[in-house]
Design a protein around this motif. Structure first.
Motif, PDB file in Angstrom:
ATOM      1  N   TYR A  29       0.839  -1.204   0.000  1.00  0.00           N
ATOM      2  CA  TYR A  29       0.000   0.000   0.000  1.00  0.00           C
ATOM      3  C   TYR A  29       0.875   1.255   0.000  1.00  0.00           C
ATOM      4  O   TYR A  29       0.666   2.180  -0.799  1.00  0.00           O
ATOM      5  CB  TYR A  29      -0.925   0.000   1.215  1.00  0.00           C
ATOM      6  CG  TYR A  29      -1.746   1.260   1.339  1.00  0.00           C
ATOM      7  CD1 TYR A  29      -2.881   1.458   0.561  1.00  0.00           C
ATOM      8  CD2 TYR A  29      -1.370   2.276   2.224  1.00  0.00           C
ATOM      9  CE1 TYR A  29      -3.624   2.618   0.649  1.00  0.00           C
ATOM     10  CE2 TYR A  29      -2.108   3.442   2.315  1.00  0.00           C
ATOM     11  CZ  TYR A  29      -3.236   3.611   1.532  1.00  0.00           C
ATOM     12  OH  TYR A  29      -3.956   4.772   1.621  1.00  0.00           O
ATOM     13  N   ASP A  30       1.862   1.285   0.894  1.00  0.00           N
ATOM     14  CA  ASP A  30       2.741   2.452   0.971  1.00  0.00           C
ATOM     15  C   ASP A  30       3.476   2.672  -0.347  1.00  0.00           C
ATOM     16  O   ASP A  30       3.670   3.819  -0.789  1.00  0.00           O
ATOM     17  CB  ASP A  30       3.755   2.274   2.108  1.00  0.00           C
ATOM     18  CG  ASP A  30       3.120   2.387   3.490  1.00  0.00           C
ATOM     19  OD1 ASP A  30       1.999   2.933   3.581  1.00  0.00           O
ATOM     20  OD2 ASP A  30       3.737   1.930   4.461  1.00  0.00           O
ATOM     21  N   VAL A  33       0.928   4.160  -3.089  1.00  0.00           N
ATOM     22  CA  VAL A  33       0.480   5.545  -2.901  1.00  0.00           C
ATOM     23  C   VAL A  33       1.623   6.544  -3.077  1.00  0.00           C
ATOM     24  O   VAL A  33       1.373   7.742  -3.263  1.00  0.00           O
ATOM     25  CB  VAL A  33      -0.196   5.742  -1.531  1.00  0.00           C
ATOM     26  CG1 VAL A  33      -1.401   4.828  -1.392  1.00  0.00           C
ATOM     27  CG2 VAL A  33       0.780   5.519  -0.379  1.00  0.00           C
ATOM     28  N   ARG A  34       2.865   6.072  -3.033  1.00  0.00           N
ATOM     29  CA  ARG A  34       4.003   6.986  -3.227  1.00  0.00           C
ATOM     30  C   ARG A  34       4.330   7.214  -4.706  1.00  0.00           C
ATOM     31  O   ARG A  34       5.106   8.101  -5.039  1.00  0.00           O
ATOM     32  CB  ARG A  34       5.251   6.434  -2.529  1.00  0.00           C
ATOM     33  CG  ARG A  34       5.194   6.459  -1.015  1.00  0.00           C
ATOM     34  CD  ARG A  34       6.548   6.102  -0.431  1.00  0.00           C
ATOM     35  NE  ARG A  34       6.488   5.956   1.018  1.00  0.00           N
ATOM     36  CZ  ARG A  34       6.668   4.815   1.667  1.00  0.00           C
ATOM     37  NH1 ARG A  34       6.944   3.716   0.983  1.00  0.00           N
ATOM     38  NH2 ARG A  34       6.601   4.763   2.976  1.00  0.00           N
ATOM     39  N   LEU A  67      -9.131   0.387  -0.454  1.00  0.00           N
ATOM     40  CA  LEU A  67      -7.923   1.153  -0.153  1.00  0.00           C
ATOM     41  C   LEU A  67      -7.180   1.534  -1.424  1.00  0.00           C
ATOM     42  O   LEU A  67      -6.465   2.538  -1.461  1.00  0.00           O
ATOM     43  CB  LEU A  67      -7.007   0.343   0.771  1.00  0.00           C
ATOM     44  CG  LEU A  67      -7.513   0.189   2.207  1.00  0.00           C
ATOM     45  CD1 LEU A  67      -6.809  -0.966   2.898  1.00  0.00           C
ATOM     46  CD2 LEU A  67      -7.312   1.471   2.989  1.00  0.00           C
ATOM     47  N   LEU A  68      -7.334   0.723  -2.476  1.00  0.00           N
ATOM     48  CA  LEU A  68      -6.766   1.022  -3.781  1.00  0.00           C
ATOM     49  C   LEU A  68      -7.861   0.941  -4.833  1.00  0.00           C
ATOM     50  O   LEU A  68      -8.807   0.174  -4.694  1.00  0.00           O
ATOM     51  CB  LEU A  68      -5.657   0.021  -4.142  1.00  0.00           C
ATOM     52  CG  LEU A  68      -4.416  -0.032  -3.246  1.00  0.00           C
ATOM     53  CD1 LEU A  68      -3.458  -1.114  -3.739  1.00  0.00           C
ATOM     54  CD2 LEU A  68      -3.719   1.322  -3.177  1.00  0.00           C
ATOM     55  N   ARG A  91      -3.895   2.135  -7.954  1.00  0.00           N
ATOM     56  CA  ARG A  91      -3.536   3.476  -7.498  1.00  0.00           C
ATOM     57  C   ARG A  91      -4.297   3.775  -6.225  1.00  0.00           C
ATOM     58  O   ARG A  91      -5.242   3.065  -5.862  1.00  0.00           O
ATOM     59  CB  ARG A  91      -3.868   4.521  -8.561  1.00  0.00           C
ATOM     60  CG  ARG A  91      -5.358   4.659  -8.843  1.00  0.00           C
ATOM     61  CD  ARG A  91      -5.620   5.599  -9.998  1.00  0.00           C
ATOM     62  NE  ARG A  91      -7.053   5.700 -10.290  1.00  0.00           N
ATOM     63  CZ  ARG A  91      -7.555   6.225 -11.398  1.00  0.00           C
ATOM     64  NH1 ARG A  91      -6.747   6.677 -12.340  1.00  0.00           N
ATOM     65  NH2 ARG A  91      -8.863   6.294 -11.574  1.00  0.00           N
ATOM     66  N   ARG A  92      -3.899   4.836  -5.533  1.00  0.00           N
ATOM     67  CA  ARG A  92      -4.573   5.216  -4.283  1.00  0.00           C
ATOM     68  C   ARG A  92      -6.062   5.401  -4.519  1.00  0.00           C
ATOM     69  O   ARG A  92      -6.491   6.003  -5.504  1.00  0.00           O
ATOM     70  CB  ARG A  92      -4.000   6.522  -3.740  1.00  0.00           C
ATOM     71  CG  ARG A  92      -4.586   6.913  -2.378  1.00  0.00           C
ATOM     72  CD  ARG A  92      -4.396   8.395  -2.096  1.00  0.00           C
ATOM     73  NE  ARG A  92      -3.010   8.751  -1.912  1.00  0.00           N
ATOM     74  CZ  ARG A  92      -2.370   8.747  -0.729  1.00  0.00           C
ATOM     75  NH1 ARG A  92      -3.023   8.379   0.363  1.00  0.00           N
ATOM     76  NH2 ARG A  92      -1.117   9.107  -0.650  1.00  0.00           N
ATOM     77  N   SER A  93      -6.860   4.894  -3.608  1.00  0.00           N
ATOM     78  CA  SER A  93      -8.315   5.020  -3.723  1.00  0.00           C
ATOM     79  C   SER A  93      -8.749   6.468  -3.534  1.00  0.00           C
ATOM     80  O   SER A  93      -8.123   7.234  -2.796  1.00  0.00           O
ATOM     81  CB  SER A  93      -8.993   4.152  -2.670  1.00  0.00           C
ATOM     82  OG  SER A  93     -10.390   4.376  -2.654  1.00  0.00           O
ATOM     83  N   THR A  94      -9.818   6.824  -4.234  1.00  0.00           N
ATOM     84  CA  THR A  94     -10.403   8.151  -4.041  1.00  0.00           C
ATOM     85  C   THR A  94     -11.280   8.200  -2.789  1.00  0.00           C
ATOM     86  O   THR A  94     -11.695   9.274  -2.361  1.00  0.00           O
ATOM     87  CB  THR A  94     -11.256   8.541  -5.258  1.00  0.00           C
ATOM     88  OG1 THR A  94     -12.241   7.517  -5.486  1.00  0.00           O
ATOM     89  CG2 THR A  94     -10.398   8.665  -6.500  1.00  0.00           C
TER      90      THR A  94
END
Length: 225
Positions: A29-30, A33-34, A67-68, A91-94
């Protein structure tokens, strides 16, 4: 926009945050999102030194928990026949995920306050007057058809209701920090919100009244004589 089942939302958020307790999943996850763009399974596996199957499993679990987000893109640079299948990317979730104990509803308060400020600026009506009306309208909507009983609805929105000498006292303020600093504004908003709830439910046996007391919500639902 305000009427999603609060218990279902809270349970989903708790489940999502619990999913990050697994170390490999948290690392993935980290990593995702980076990154400036969506990340593929092979890329994530290589970056973290994981087997592709392991990375795929955890990435899909993160997507299942909202979460994604999953997107599909062709990375060959080609289009049309022969371009290959689009790759599954993450990708990061909205979606915004938050859990607080005791239950807090700062987004709800923020939206009401922002609506009141904008409408006041547009119409010239006093902000407090608009806020009270908006709060009561929202309360009426929350207490509309299918909302369940008064006690259940109060529990869903974090008020922690309990019966006391014929009245319903509210053991938790969902707007606690705001109410401490801006007591008159927030308690007035809360009062009209709960008046709207009673009206929406058609509950004529109680009246919402301000009754500040340490460790409780500023509003108390008292029996109507």
């Amino acid at each position: 926009m305000f009427v999603d089942d609060p218990k279902e939302v809270r349970d989903a958020d708790v489940s999502a945050i619990a999913a990050l307790d697994e170390p490999t999943r948290r690392r993935l996850y980290d990593h995702v999102v980076r990154q400036p763009g969506p990340v593929g399974r092979d890329e994530a596996a290589a970056a973290l030194g994981l087997a592709r199957q392991t990375a795929a499993f955890h990435l899909d679990r993160l997507a299942d928990e909202s979460l994604l987000d999953v997107v599909y893109e062709r990375r060959s640079g080609r289009a049309g026949p022969g371009a290959g299948r689009p790759a599954k990317l993450y990708r990061r979730s909205t979606k915004q995920i938050a859990v607080s104990l005791p239950d807090r509803r700062y987004e709800l308060a923020g939206r009401l306050l922002a609506q009141a400020v904008e409408e006041s600026a547009a119409t010239g009506a006093p902000v407090q007057e608009v806020l009270h009306r908006r709060a009561e309208e929202l309360g009426t909507l929350l207490g509309g058809p299918g909302s369940g009983s008064l006690f259940d609805l109060l529990e869903q929105y974090g008020f922690e209701p309990r019966h006391e000498e014929g009245a319903i006292v509210l053991g938790n303020c969902p707007f606690h920090s705001l109410a401490r600093e801006y007591t008159q504004t927030v308690c007035g908003m809360n009062l009209h919100l709960l008046r709207g709830v009673l009206g929406g439910l058609g509950e004529g046996g109680y009246a919402a009244r301000l009754a500040p007391s340490p460790g409780r919500c500023c509003v108390r639902l008292e029996p109507v004589a």
